[in-house]
Design a protein around this motif. Sequence first.
Motif, PDB file in Angstrom:
ATOM      1  N   LYS A 272      43.475  31.593  18.027  1.00 23.91           N
ATOM      2  CA  LYS A 272      44.267  32.730  18.478  1.00 23.91           C
ATOM      3  C   LYS A 272      45.412  32.974  17.501  1.00 23.91           C
ATOM      4  O   LYS A 272      45.999  32.033  16.979  1.00 23.91           O
TER       5      LYS A 272
ATOM      6  N   VAL B 228      53.743  26.171  25.027  1.00 20.83           N
ATOM      7  CA  VAL B 228      53.300  27.272  24.173  1.00 20.83           C
ATOM      8  C   VAL B 228      53.704  27.017  22.721  1.00 20.83           C
ATOM      9  O   VAL B 228      52.942  27.295  21.786  1.00 20.83           O
TER      10      VAL B 228
ATOM     11  N   ARG C 239      51.393  24.940  20.781  1.00 26.31           N
ATOM     12  CA  ARG C 239      50.198  25.631  20.316  1.00 26.31           C
ATOM     13  C   ARG C 239      50.457  26.441  19.049  1.00 26.31           C
ATOM     14  O   ARG C 239      49.592  27.203  18.605  1.00 26.31           O
TER      15      ARG C 239
ATOM     16  N   ASP D 286      48.995  22.080  29.816  1.00 22.45           N
ATOM     17  CA  ASP D 286      48.120  22.499  28.733  1.00 22.45           C
ATOM     18  C   ASP D 286      47.176  23.617  29.173  1.00 22.45           C
ATOM     19  O   ASP D 286      47.027  24.632  28.487  1.00 22.45           O
ATOM     20  N   GLN D 287      46.517  23.446  30.322  1.00 24.74           N
ATOM     21  CA  GLN D 287      45.573  24.466  30.783  1.00 24.74           C
ATOM     22  C   GLN D 287      46.291  25.771  31.101  1.00 24.74           C
ATOM     23  O   GLN D 287      45.844  26.857  30.709  1.00 24.74           O
ATOM     24  N   SER D 288      47.420  25.684  31.818  1.00 28.96           N
ATOM     25  CA  SER D 288      48.158  26.894  32.167  1.00 28.96           C
ATOM     26  C   SER D 288      48.702  27.597  30.929  1.00 28.96           C
ATOM     27  O   SER D 288      48.706  28.831  30.858  1.00 28.96           O
TER      28      SER D 288
ATOM     29  N   GLY E 223      47.306  27.668  28.058  1.00 33.11           N
ATOM     30  CA  GLY E 223      46.183  28.379  27.461  1.00 33.11           C
ATOM     31  C   GLY E 223      45.932  29.713  28.141  1.00 33.11           C
ATOM     32  O   GLY E 223      45.608  30.716  27.479  1.00 33.11           O
ATOM     33  N   ILE E 224      46.087  29.760  29.469  1.00 30.59           N
ATOM     34  CA  ILE E 224      45.916  31.024  30.193  1.00 30.59           C
ATOM     35  C   ILE E 224      47.019  32.003  29.803  1.00 30.59           C
ATOM     36  O   ILE E 224      46.766  33.189  29.569  1.00 30.59           O
ATOM     37  N   TYR E 225      48.261  31.503  29.711  1.00 25.07           N
ATOM     38  CA  TYR E 225      49.351  32.380  29.285  1.00 25.07           C
ATOM     39  C   TYR E 225      49.126  32.895  27.870  1.00 25.07           C
ATOM     40  O   TYR E 225      49.448  34.048  27.563  1.00 25.07           O
ATOM     41  N   GLU E 226      48.568  32.071  27.021  1.00 25.94           N
ATOM     42  CA  GLU E 226      48.252  32.502  25.660  1.00 25.94           C
ATOM     43  C   GLU E 226      47.305  33.700  25.690  1.00 25.94           C
ATOM     44  O   GLU E 226      47.477  34.670  24.944  1.00 25.94           O
ATOM     45  N   ASP E 227      46.304  33.644  26.588  1.00 28.84           N
ATOM     46  CA  ASP E 227      45.393  34.784  26.742  1.00 28.84           C
ATOM     47  C   ASP E 227      46.134  36.010  27.273  1.00 28.84           C
ATOM     48  O   ASP E 227      45.927  37.135  26.802  1.00 28.84           O
TER      49      ASP E 227
END
Length: 497
Positions: A4, A36, A39, A474-476, A478-482
């Motif tokens: 991303k 974030v 990442r 980590d999982q959440s 990734g969703i915010y990144e989307d």
Amino acid sequence: MPPKPKQKILMVAPEAAPFIKVGGLADVVGALSKAVAERGHDVRIVIPWYAGMRHVSEARPLEDPLLIVKLGGHEAYARVWECPLPGSDAKCYFLEHNRYFDTPTVYCGPSGDETDNGYRFTFLSRAAMDLCHHLEWYPDIVHCHDWATGLVPIYLNTNERETPLGRAASVMTIHNLQHQGWFHRRIVDYAGLPATVFRQDGLESMGEVNMLKGGLYHATKITTVSPTYAREIQQPEGGCGLHHLLRYRAGDLIGVINGIDMEEWNPATDPLIPANFKAGQMKGKAECKAALQRAYGLNVDPSQPVYTVVSRLFDQKGLDLLAAIGDRLMEQMHIQVAVLGTGDAGLEQAFQDLAQRHPGRFAAHLAFDNELAHLSVAGADFLVMPSRFEPCGLSQMYAMAYGTLPIVRSTGGLADSVEQYIEGEGIGTGFRFDHPTADALYYTMGWSCATYYDRPKELAKLQKNAMQADFTWDQSAGIYEDIYGWALDARRAAFSE
């Protein structure tokens, strides 16, 4: 899948951990920013500089620290300090403006009450915009947290629309819809916003400014802190008067459950508990239980289950239900109860009275005590959390990480994070009930008590399930990144029309 693209993200919030904290909002801002940034994104946080903030020894004034804040019809000033977010590559900016923020409390101004909060948080929102120009750093995403930052998306769509900042997408996170920021309409003039935003563009509600409503109307994307809460707030009973607007924006509304900071809340490493432990090696939990019983003045008895409450004592949390059944629990079950928290005076008195009537078995510590909170979560067998509504909740996740099984009402983030126990199969991570009644809580606590005494092997399986659940950020993140990517695509499309 290609990586991303790296983005510049500005977090605007009234509070952020570890610097200053009133509730879970601060934890989210600090932990999400950290996750974030890990990442590879350029994450910066803007909050006010309040009196008595912690972890600011490394704060330094900017090379050019004087920020001009362009309000309606006049200019104000703030001194800007810069500080790293501890343990992270994220950066924090603190806005020093004594007229509004020279106070140790986030939501009460120096006057000692909330009367000037409209001006205080208008200043924060406008200053966050002006800081980007001052730094010549223009974010791709401005992530706004709750009502106190509700004017930011409006600024981006109006005053800042034709500036380099105007191409930034906005994400508005609802942490608790009950708090909306209602103020006199003169705030529009003070903010320097066009008069049309009041009547025509979403800011007005019942003749007053509603900051959260305005932010939700103007934000590119909207998030809230659990998928179930995202559905609940679109209904009249959960929408706090904004359900029509949230249904209108339903295509842009996404529920993302919060995570927890596993560096602070980890039974294997927690320095605030007397013995560490982990799944499969639970001896230390028994030591924590004995220490909890001593700390609260309960009978030190390893055979009795301990139920704990770690919460603010307000109507939302449903703890009046526990107070209503306190005597019945003591008379009919072999259990102990330890309550930690402050809030409603009537509830505080009710728990004090129960403690006096049942010494050694019911205890109440009416204060905020972080070390005792860690011990309560670590040493108890069950956590009681019968909330009437709960956008996300963190306490149930902390409890599960320590093998303390939550007893929760099936609402909001509690429904999303606690898996219902299926008796006889050893499936689940806690005990849930549907209706916010004293009887429902009583019988669910009775169910948990019977499981403790009659099915210890299944109870141990539930503890293991709970401790293995993944509540890291980590999982959440990734969703915010989307979501950031979707918001930026939508913003760019709007400019190309």
